[in-house]
Design a protein around this motif. Structure first.
Motif, PDB file in Angstrom:
ATOM      1  N   ASP A 132     -22.086  41.223  18.543  1.00 41.77           N
ATOM      2  CA  ASP A 132     -20.709  39.960  17.691  1.00 41.77           C
ATOM      3  C   ASP A 132     -20.640  38.949  17.875  1.00 41.77           C
ATOM      4  N   TYR A 133     -20.525  39.045  19.272  1.00 37.60           N
ATOM      5  CA  TYR A 133     -19.739  37.823  19.109  1.00 37.60           C
ATOM      6  C   TYR A 133     -20.737  36.697  19.662  1.00 37.60           C
ATOM      7  N   ILE A 134     -21.614  36.940  19.640  1.00 42.36           N
ATOM      8  CA  ILE A 134     -23.005  35.423  19.413  1.00 42.36           C
ATOM      9  C   ILE A 134     -22.898  35.249  18.582  1.00 42.36           C
ATOM     10  N   SER A 135     -23.108  33.505  18.123  1.00 44.01           N
ATOM     11  CA  SER A 135     -22.927  32.814  17.084  1.00 44.01           C
ATOM     12  C   SER A 135     -23.793  31.977  16.369  1.00 44.01           C
ATOM     13  N   SER A 136     -25.012  31.595  17.589  1.00 42.88           N
ATOM     14  CA  SER A 136     -25.927  31.048  17.116  1.00 42.88           C
ATOM     15  C   SER A 136     -26.562  31.752  16.032  1.00 42.88           C
ATOM     16  N   GLU A 137     -27.482  31.368  15.264  1.00 43.40           N
ATOM     17  CA  GLU A 137     -28.255  31.700  14.184  1.00 43.40           C
ATOM     18  C   GLU A 137     -30.010  31.557  14.842  1.00 43.40           C
ATOM     19  N   LYS A 138     -29.705  31.344  15.470  1.00 47.71           N
ATOM     20  CA  LYS A 138     -31.305  31.277  16.108  1.00 47.71           C
ATOM     21  C   LYS A 138     -30.950  32.717  16.791  1.00 47.71           C
ATOM     22  N   THR A 139     -30.252  32.983  17.741  1.00 49.33           N
ATOM     23  CA  THR A 139     -30.293  34.849  18.367  1.00 49.33           C
ATOM     24  C   THR A 139     -29.662  35.550  17.679  1.00 49.33           C
ATOM     25  N   ARG A 140     -29.149  35.679  16.228  1.00 49.10           N
ATOM     26  CA  ARG A 140     -28.341  36.355  15.274  1.00 49.10           C
ATOM     27  C   ARG A 140     -29.457  36.688  14.532  1.00 49.10           C
ATOM     28  N   ALA A 141     -30.617  36.175  14.240  1.00 50.77           N
ATOM     29  CA  ALA A 141     -32.173  36.223  13.653  1.00 50.77           C
ATOM     30  C   ALA A 141     -32.421  37.393  14.898  1.00 50.77           C
ATOM     31  N   LEU A 142     -32.652  37.287  15.430  1.00 47.06           N
ATOM     32  CA  LEU A 142     -33.894  37.670  16.807  1.00 47.06           C
ATOM     33  C   LEU A 142     -32.170  39.639  16.853  1.00 47.06           C
ATOM     34  N   ILE A 143     -30.796  39.452  17.111  1.00 46.77           N
ATOM     35  CA  ILE A 143     -29.989  41.078  16.229  1.00 46.77           C
ATOM     36  C   ILE A 143     -30.839  41.677  15.606  1.00 46.77           C
ATOM     37  N   ASN A 144     -30.439  40.310  14.445  1.00 45.44           N
ATOM     38  CA  ASN A 144     -30.511  41.333  13.041  1.00 45.44           C
ATOM     39  C   ASN A 144     -32.117  41.975  12.859  1.00 45.44           C
ATOM     40  N   ALA A 145     -33.006  41.438  13.432  1.00 44.51           N
ATOM     41  CA  ALA A 145     -34.666  42.170  13.665  1.00 44.51           C
ATOM     42  C   ALA A 145     -34.656  43.209  14.599  1.00 44.51           C
ATOM     43  N   ARG A 149     -30.899  44.533  21.439  1.00 39.10           N
ATOM     44  CA  ARG A 149     -30.090  45.916  21.189  1.00 39.10           C
ATOM     45  C   ARG A 149     -28.764  45.613  22.326  1.00 39.10           C
ATOM     46  N   GLU A 150     -27.892  46.169  21.342  1.00 41.01           N
ATOM     47  CA  GLU A 150     -26.161  46.328  21.567  1.00 41.01           C
ATOM     48  C   GLU A 150     -26.432  47.321  22.665  1.00 41.01           C
ATOM     49  N   LEU A 151     -25.442  46.539  23.578  1.00 38.00           N
ATOM     50  CA  LEU A 151     -25.062  47.305  25.560  1.00 38.00           C
ATOM     51  C   LEU A 151     -23.818  47.822  25.177  1.00 38.00           C
ATOM     52  N   GLY A 152     -23.081  47.877  24.153  1.00 40.57           N
ATOM     53  CA  GLY A 152     -21.595  47.849  24.756  1.00 40.57           C
ATOM     54  C   GLY A 152     -20.738  47.258  24.466  1.00 40.57           C
ATOM     55  N   LYS A 153     -19.955  47.200  25.757  1.00 38.45           N
ATOM     56  CA  LYS A 153     -18.697  46.409  26.348  1.00 38.45           C
ATOM     57  C   LYS A 153     -19.924  46.014  27.928  1.00 38.45           C
ATOM     58  N   ASN A 154     -19.186  44.627  28.130  1.00 39.00           N
ATOM     59  CA  ASN A 154     -19.337  43.892  29.022  1.00 39.00           C
ATOM     60  C   ASN A 154     -18.674  45.082  30.363  1.00 39.00           C
ATOM     61  N   GLU A 155     -17.419  45.511  30.400  1.00 38.99           N
ATOM     62  CA  GLU A 155     -16.468  46.295  31.467  1.00 38.99           C
ATOM     63  C   GLU A 155     -17.531  47.506  31.444  1.00 38.99           C
ATOM     64  N   GLY A 346     -19.476  31.701  13.984  1.00 41.14           N
ATOM     65  CA  GLY A 346     -20.689  32.613  13.413  1.00 41.14           C
ATOM     66  C   GLY A 346     -20.578  34.009  12.413  1.00 41.14           C
ATOM     67  N   ALA A 347     -21.656  34.544  12.335  1.00 44.47           N
ATOM     68  CA  ALA A 347     -21.546  34.836  10.933  1.00 44.47           C
ATOM     69  C   ALA A 347     -20.455  36.376  11.238  1.00 44.47           C
ATOM     70  N   THR A 348     -21.102  36.788  12.395  1.00 47.55           N
ATOM     71  CA  THR A 348     -20.158  37.569  12.864  1.00 47.55           C
ATOM     72  C   THR A 348     -18.650  37.833  13.822  1.00 47.55           C
ATOM     73  N   GLY A 349     -18.196  36.661  13.281  1.00 43.95           N
ATOM     74  CA  GLY A 349     -17.077  36.208  13.819  1.00 43.95           C
ATOM     75  C   GLY A 349     -17.021  35.526  15.230  1.00 43.95           C
ATOM     76  N   GLY A 350     -17.865  35.094  16.183  1.00 42.26           N
ATOM     77  CA  GLY A 350     -17.828  35.180  17.565  1.00 42.26           C
ATOM     78  C   GLY A 350     -17.659  33.802  17.100  1.00 42.26           C
ATOM     79  N   VAL A 351     -16.848  32.440  18.097  1.00 41.31           N
ATOM     80  CA  VAL A 351     -16.650  31.677  18.319  1.00 41.31           C
ATOM     81  C   VAL A 351     -17.479  30.611  18.541  1.00 41.31           C
ATOM     82  N   THR A 352     -17.593  29.565  17.847  1.00 44.06           N
ATOM     83  CA  THR A 352     -18.654  29.445  18.992  1.00 44.06           C
ATOM     84  C   THR A 352     -18.761  28.179  20.047  1.00 44.06           C
ATOM     85  N   TYR A 353     -17.413  27.832  20.713  1.00 40.36           N
ATOM     86  CA  TYR A 353     -16.977  26.771  21.598  1.00 40.36           C
ATOM     87  C   TYR A 353     -16.893  27.619  22.989  1.00 40.36           C
TER      88      TYR A 353
END
Length: 389
Positions: A132-145, A149-155, A346-353
């Motif tokens: 959800d933190y990813i804001s790029s439209e190009k990579t979000r399209a790959l996530i939506n497809a 895969r979602e891997l949980g939290k970085n920690e 981005g679409a799911t709230g990820g801050v572009t900066y």
């Protein structure tokens, strides 16, 4: 006896021919299996945290500063797939031996996403912690497809899903090197590469880590070209700003609990402000990381600042006022000259900066110049920074 001599003389040309062919074959074998004597380092202009040595048939990528004050470096051998059968290396000398170009990768920071996209290899990304933190439209399209895969939290990455994906490498980052999840991944036979872009001391040094990814994908020339264009755009903007005589005073940061955090004068953020030719009020205060000051100390020095940049996570004048009534006493609040990047998402709230800012310091610098010297870039629209409403 004479007959034996005659036989030897007769067979000598044949023996010599056999020896020559044997030597030729052996020479080729040695050339393929050993590193070339002549080697060269991939040029880095700003970054200090990594190096890449080209040994001809393979490269060695060394991460020198994976986290602040790191006492250990990490070394990886990068072998083109077509050379795998002919290169023999001692695995004990490396933290990972990796076939290139990478076909399946997991990265763990949104700052890694732009490098993949700039190099045109985003489709090799198979997993990410916190999509959800990813804001790029190009990579979000790959996530939506469901290609990523979602891997949980970085920690606490979901290692079960990650091992199922079987990436060839995981690009992580470490605060101090104590990450049990990464150790589990390493024990499974998947190399973990620490990306230390965030430790670098200047904006351009951080952006130059695209060359790290370029090495993983056999795209060194492309990475060099991309970085050179970013560097040129940055330096052109810096030169433009250097000509102005009016340097507005700038305040930054905000309170977290009872401590006001703001960039030190030796930070990459302060470097951006210097290159934008503004008077950052704490530009002469050295320090590692952020400065931690009291409200009183900041108010005394920054009450009359012309511009207030990046007031923490506050996204409006109202939320700033509600957090602390004293914020309204700053001139920048009264004049509505407070600018932040938190509202560009981005679409799911990820801050572009947070995703693109590290890779594109030229855009960040132009934003600051537009805010502080609007007359210099009359047609430019800010990419990250917007005024708080």
């Amino acid at each position: 006896m004479n007959e034996n001599k005659y036989t030897v003389r007769k067979l000598f040309p044949i023996l010599l021919l056999i020896i020559c062919f044997a030597c030729k074959d052996n020479k080729n074998s040695i050339t393929d299996r050993l590193p070339a004597k002549d080697y060269s380092e991939i040029i880095r202009l700003h970054a200090e945290g990594f190096s890449i040595i080209n040994h001809g048939h393979y490269k060695v990528l060394t991460i020198k500063s994976p986290w602040p004050k790191a006492e250990k470096s990490f070394k990886y051998a990068l072998i083109p797939r077509e050379n795998l059968a002919t290169i023999t290396l001692n695995s004990d000398e490396y933290d990972g031996i990796i076939a290139t170009p990478i076909e399946k990768i997991v990265v763990t920071s949104t700052t890694h996403i732009p490098a993949l996209e700039l190099l045109g290899v985003e489709e090799t990304l198979v997993g990410f912690p916190g999509t959800d933190y990813i804001s790029s439209e190009k990579t979000r399209a790959l996530i939506n497809a469901e290609s990523i895969r979602e891997l949980g939290k970085n920690e606490g990455i979901n290692t079960e899903v990650l091992l199922e994906l079987q990436p060839e490498v995981v690009v992580g980052f470490g605060i101090d090197g104590n990450n049990k999840t990464f150790e589990t991944i390493k024990k499974s036979g998947i190399p973990v590469m620490y990306n230390g872009d965030w430790v670098e001391k200047s904006p351009l040094a951080k952006a130059e880590w695209i060359k790290f990814f370029g090495a993983l994908y056999n795209k060194t020339a492309e990475a060099d070209s991309i970085f050179n264009s970013i560097e040129k755009a940055y330096n052109d903007a810096k030169t433009l700003a250097s000509k102005v005589k009016n340097t507005p005073t700038v305040l930054s940061g905000a309170l977290h609990k009872d401590v006001w955090y703001l960039p030190s004068g030796t930070s990459p953020e302060a470097q951006l402000l210097k290159d934008a030719n503004v008077n950052y009020l704490w530009q002469d205060v050295a320090g590692e990381g952020s400065l931690a000051l009291s409200f009183e100390a900041v108010f005394t020095k920054g009450k009359s600042a012309n511009i207030w940049l990046s007031p923490s996570y506050y996204n409006s004048l109202e939320t700033l006022k509600n957090a602390n009534e004293h914020y309204t006493e700053f001139d920048a609040f009264k004049n509505k000259t407070i600018y932040s990047f938190v509202n560009v998402t981005g679409a799911t709230g990820g801050v572009t900066y947070y995703e693109e800012g590290t890779a594109r310091p030229d855009l960040v610098l132009k934003d600051i110049i537009k805010v502080c010297h609007p007359e210099l870039l009359p047609e430019y629209e800010t990419h990250f920074f917007k005024p708080l409403e």
